[in-house]
Scaffold this motif. Structure first.
Motif: not given
Ligand SMILES: [Zn+2]
Ligand SMILES: *[C@@H]1O[C@H](CO)[C@@H](O)[C@H](O)[C@H]1NC(C)=O
Ligand SMILES: *[C@@H]1O[C@H](CO)[C@@H](O)[C@H](O)[C@H]1NC(C)=O
Ligand SMILES: *[C@@H]1O[C@H](CO)[C@@H](O)[C@H](O)[C@H]1NC(C)=O
Ligand SMILES: *[C@@H]1O[C@H](CO)[C@@H](O)[C@H](O)[C@H]1NC(C)=O
Length: 385
Positions: A143, A147, A246, A341
């Motif tokens: 996306h 980050d 994510d 993450h």
């Molecule tokens: Zn992220």
């Protein structure tokens, strides 16, 4: 002969199913066609990103002492040897965050987001490992958040950019709030995936066969942001890595769930330590008593997807459904789920130049999946501190 074998397998499954539903599931039960084509996966942790007071935007509950969040930022090299193709799934953070559009750089200027002053970006990590940045055929963004997008201007215009359907393409400065800018797209070919071109569906997730040989699938996993993509990589003919991007941010949003507990029972030492380490003021299960948490009878993930007004999930309800679908893979011994993450993985999986392909025969999963409830693991957020 084949028929009688099938019948035998069916009978065995039915017998076991009497005790425990789904024990016989394999990748083929997910609707994934058989294939011998594979890709090689290598992981990078580009940088650790800190978000001051960001936890409540990600998960709930947030216990005292856990309001700040520091997470690894993973990027993945995907190599399709038979076509000599190299892809990257996500790029991590750019080295010069002040050069993001103002809507993003302001967060760094205010110290809300922070990264170390100097670190090696994905291009430097690749070159240092002997992989030329110009050999990357395509970059897939899970996306368009800061980050994950890195700095596309470091890639030659022969590198294609692959983005999910409905990705917001409004560029700064035409759009003052834009989080992307001209250099993110440059003069390269930008391919916006269209899931209507495919009829593949794995455990409710729409899929596209990227190399048309069963080695790599893009998965439609909306919720965090419109156009969010995950990737399902076949790393041996019968085992897979699901790169979740994510689609969720903390392993406690995925685990534990009943089918997961069936195939991946909580290790005895964690079953014991979590009795006192997980706070019963904030977490409960039917087998728990005050100050004595029972992890084994917990039938739902420990953490929820944040649905507060400033949640990082654009659509928390849709995100929750995407996580439920991803969780069916997580519960199955043929799949390893890795998100961008996952703090619980830090220094526990081999990073580049090692490949992750032999995760199943190396029996990593049994060990990895429960680490987040170990009070010494940085992902442990289950007691006040
Ligand atoms: Zn992220
Ligand atoms: C991120 O933090 C972990 C744990 O503190 C550390 O081991 C690792 O080296 C850090 N990674 C980077 C890229 O700074
Ligand atoms: C969160 O980070 C801020 C800024 O670095 C710091 O002042 C604060 O003490 C931190 N809070 C906790 C609970 O660690
Ligand atoms: C695209 O190419 C044109 C012509 O070569 C050039 O003027 C322009 O700066 C390029 N744009 C980007 C974003 O690289
Ligand atoms: C792509 O980059 C090359 C070399 O930098 C340049 O010569 C060429 O004009 C660029 N193509 C486009 C379409 O911008």
């Amino acid at each position: 002969m084949v028929a009688s074998l099938l019948l035998k397998r069916l009978r065995t499954c039915l017998a076991i199913a009497f005790y425990a539903v789904d024990v016989c599931a394999t990748f083929q039960d997910f609707g994934i066609p058989p294939s011998n084509a594979i890709v090689e996966i290598r992981a990078f942790n580009v940088v650790n990103l800190t978000s001051v007071t960001g936890s409540h935007q990600v998960f709930a509950p947030v216990l005292p002492g856990h309001v700040n969040l520091t997470v690894p930022v993973h990027s993945f090299l995907i190599e399709h040897k038979s076509s000599h193709s190299r892809l990257l799934f996500d790029l991590g953070v750019r080295k010069d965050p002040w050069n993001y559009p103002p809507a993003i750089s302001a967060f760094f200027a205010a110290g809300i987001y922070s990264v170390p002053n100097d670190f090696k970006d994905i291009g430097q990590l690749l070159e240092q490992g002997g992989i030329s940045i110009s050999s990357i055929d395509a970059v897939i963004w899970s996306h368009s958040h800061l980050d994950h997008i890195g700095d596309m201007s470091k890639f030659p215009n022969t590198t294609t950019l692959v983005i999910g359907p409905g990705t917001n393409k409004q560029l700064y400065p035409e759009y003052p709030d834009g989080v992307l800018q001209a250099s993110d797209f440059g003069n390269r070919s930008v391919h916006e995936v269209n899931f209507h071109e495919s009829t593949l569906m794995f455990s409710g997730l729409e899929a596209i066969d990227y190399f048309e040989d069963g080695s790599l699938y893009l998965l439609n996993t909306p919720g965090h942001l419109p156009g969010h993509l995950a990737v399902l990589a076949r790393v041996t003919p019968s085992s897979f890595i699901l790169l979740g991007g994510d689609s969720f941010h903390h392993p406690g949003q995925l685990r534990p769930r009943p089918r997961f507990q069936l195939h991946f029972p909580c290790p005895a030492h964690l079953r014991e330590t979590t009795r006192s380490s997980i706070s019963t003021d904030y977490f409960w299960s039917w087998g728990s008593q005050k100050d004595n948490f029972d992890t084994v009878s917990r039938a739902e993930p420990l953490l929820a997807i944040s649905d507060l007004a400033d949640s990082v999930y654009a659509d928390p309800v849709t995100a929750k459904v995407s996580v439920e679908k991803v969780a069916t893979f997580d519960a199955d011994p043929d799949f390893l789920v890795i998100i961008a993450h996952d703090t619980s993985l830090m220094s526990h999986i081999p990073y580049f130049p090692a490949a992750l392909n032999n995760w199943k025969e190396s029996k990593w999963k049994e060990d990895l999946v429960w680490r987040f409830v170990d009070e010494n693991n940085p992902a442990f957020v289950f007691s006040p501190k």
